[in-house]
Design an enzyme around this catalytic site. Structure first.
Site, short mmCIF file in Angstrom:
data_model
loop_
_atom_site.label_atom_id
_atom_site.label_comp_id
_atom_site.label_asym_id
_atom_site.label_seq_id
_atom_site.Cartn_x
_atom_site.Cartn_y
_atom_site.Cartn_z
N ALA A 125 0.84 -1.19 0.00
CA ALA A 125 0.00 0.00 0.00
C ALA A 125 0.88 1.24 0.00
CB ALA A 125 -0.93 -0.02 1.20
N PRO A 129 -4.92 8.90 -1.83
CA PRO A 129 -5.78 9.74 -2.67
C PRO A 129 -5.14 11.06 -3.09
CG PRO A 129 -7.07 8.75 -0.92
CD PRO A 129 -5.64 8.39 -0.64
N SER A 133 2.89 9.54 -7.15
CA SER A 133 4.27 9.07 -7.24
C SER A 133 5.18 9.66 -6.17
CB SER A 133 4.85 9.39 -8.62
OG SER A 133 4.12 8.72 -9.64
N PHE A 157 -5.85 2.54 -5.07
CA PHE A 157 -5.25 1.87 -6.23
C PHE A 157 -4.38 0.68 -5.80
CE2 PHE A 157 -4.99 6.49 -7.95
CZ PHE A 157 -6.35 6.51 -8.19
N THR A 159 -3.37 -2.99 -5.69
CA THR A 159 -3.52 -4.30 -6.33
C THR A 159 -3.60 -5.39 -5.27
OG1 THR A 159 -2.31 -3.55 -8.26
CG2 THR A 159 -2.44 -5.92 -7.92
N PRO A 241 14.18 -0.23 -8.95
CA PRO A 241 14.75 -0.58 -10.27
C PRO A 241 14.32 -1.95 -10.76
CG PRO A 241 16.40 0.50 -8.93
CD PRO A 241 15.22 0.27 -8.03
N GLU A 243 11.58 -3.56 -9.89
CA GLU A 243 10.15 -3.51 -10.18
C GLU A 243 9.90 -2.85 -11.54
OE1 GLU A 243 8.20 -1.69 -6.81
OE2 GLU A 243 9.37 -2.91 -5.42
N GLY A 341 -12.59 -2.16 -37.21
CA GLY A 341 -13.64 -2.17 -36.19
C GLY A 341 -13.53 -3.33 -35.22
#
Length: 378
Positions: A125, A129, A133, A157, A159, A241, A243, A341
């Site tokens: 985590a 909000p 970064s 956000f 994951t 790095p 990651e 399409g």
């Protein structure tokens, strides 16, 4: 230029295992998971039983004891099928590494074997909000109270947020100390005061649970701290790095898959009496894409070789993440256009790849931050 790393027989055997697992346990269910916004919890235990989790964590902690190229194989195979739902990478390649590198022996023995079996799902985590970064600016605080920390704040956000049993929380233990006030603390998902918000609805990565997390005076023992107090920002910088290289691996694997789908499509699809590939514009566009994908693979192999030698520095990793994800965005956009399409129809993998690709320029540090990191090194 470093020599490109080469896969051996063990890597290819693992690739076969991953493909079989994907064909049996992921491919038939992924469309439903996209509708649900989350994968089956049981998938984690199946992945653990198949040896697909914590592949490069030492065997003494329940991991596979394999090398970094084994991780490459997993990332490549998942990206090539646009199977973005299972948050295995965050769990296996990020959360477990923080515990391995900065955790106490007790923490390693307690958590890593259970993460390897899939009985415990991990999350990290970082984002808040009001703070993207800028990890120095986090507002979630951990106040020392005797032998405990009391954590208050909000994350977003995240994951694996809905499934997570164990969360590494980036906190401020000293709000006046900037980067030197950042600390990493493990929080179990059943702690009083911890709650999960909504499972966020996204443009892409639709099968991956991405959540808001709330911490209302969550009390955890000091023994839940990862490493030393106030050194969390340093730990984050040391791991980023690798990651960012992993993000590049996923981008290149997806690019190669997108090119393959597009070549198949333009050879079969006809317009005005001839195949799409027989139009000069199609061939020129595909020539551009093929060149960009080849360059991307070469640069990725170079960065991977640097990492294997322990020489992948922060600016080069930032270049890897920035350039490969930007290139992936251009490649998938061009290839979708060549599908006409049908490229806009969700049943075609190119559409899912297009939606999933966009976030790669944001997570792991927005690409504007990558440029800042590169710029500071000049």
């Amino acid at each position: 230029m470093q020599q490109a790393p080469t896969y051996n027989a063990d890597h290819e055997q693992f690739r076969t295992t991953v493909r079989r697992f994907i064909d049996k346990e992921i491919a038939p269910h992924h469309a439903q998971w996209e509708k649900d916004g989350i994968v089956s919890r049981d998938l984690w235990r199946k992945a653990g039983a198949a040896g697909l989790l914590l592949t490069d964590i030492p065997a003494e902690y329940g991991g596979g004891g394999a090398d970094f190229l084994t991780i490459n194989v997993m990332a490549e195979e998942m990206a090539r099928g646009v199977y973005s739902g299972p948050g295995f990478r965050v769990h296996s390649d990020i959360v477990s590494r923080y515990i391995l590198h900065y955790g106490s022996e007790e923490q390693k023995q307690k958590w890593l074997p259970r993460m390897a079996t899939g009985d415990v799902v991990g999350a990290i985590a970082m984002t808040e909000p009001g703070t993207g970064s800028d990890l120095q600016g986090v507002r979630t605080v951990a106040v020392r109270d005797g032998d405990d920390y009391v954590i208050s704040g909000q994350k977003t956000f995240i994951t694996n947020g809905q499934h997570a049993d164990l969360i590494i929380v980036i906190c401020k233990t000293d709000s006046s100390a900037g980067a030197k006030g950042v600390t990493l603390i493990l929080v179990e998902g059943d702690r009083p005061g911890f709650s999960r918000g909504r499972n966020l609805e996204k443009i892409g990565l639709k099968a991956q649970d991405t959540s808001e997390l709330f911490f209302e005076s969550v009390r955890v023992p000091v023994t839940n701290r990862l490493g030393d107090e106030g050194r969390g920002f340093i730990y984050l910088m040391q791991e980023l790095p690798r990651e960012r290289l992993l993000i590049g691996i996923g981008a290149v694997a997806a690019m190669e898959a997108v090119l393959g789908w597009t070549l198949d499509y333009v050879k079969e699809r006809k317009a005005f009496g001839k195949a799409i590939i027989d139009f000069q514009n199609s061939r020129f566009k595909l020539a551009e894409v093929k060149t960009e994908v080849k360059i991307a693979r070469t640069f990725l192999d170079h960065c991977t070789a640097l990492h294997l030698e322990g020489k992948l520095d922060v600016p080069t990793a930032a270049m890897c993440k920035y350039w490969l994800t930007e290139t992936y965005g251009r490649v998938v956009d061009t290839c979708l256009q060549l599908h006409g399409g049908y490229g806009y129809m969700w049943e075609y993998p190119i559409a899912r790849a297009y939606a999933d690709a966009r976030v790669a320029r944001i997570y792991g540090g927005a690409n504007e931050i990558m440029k800042e990191i590169i710029g500071r090194s000049l």
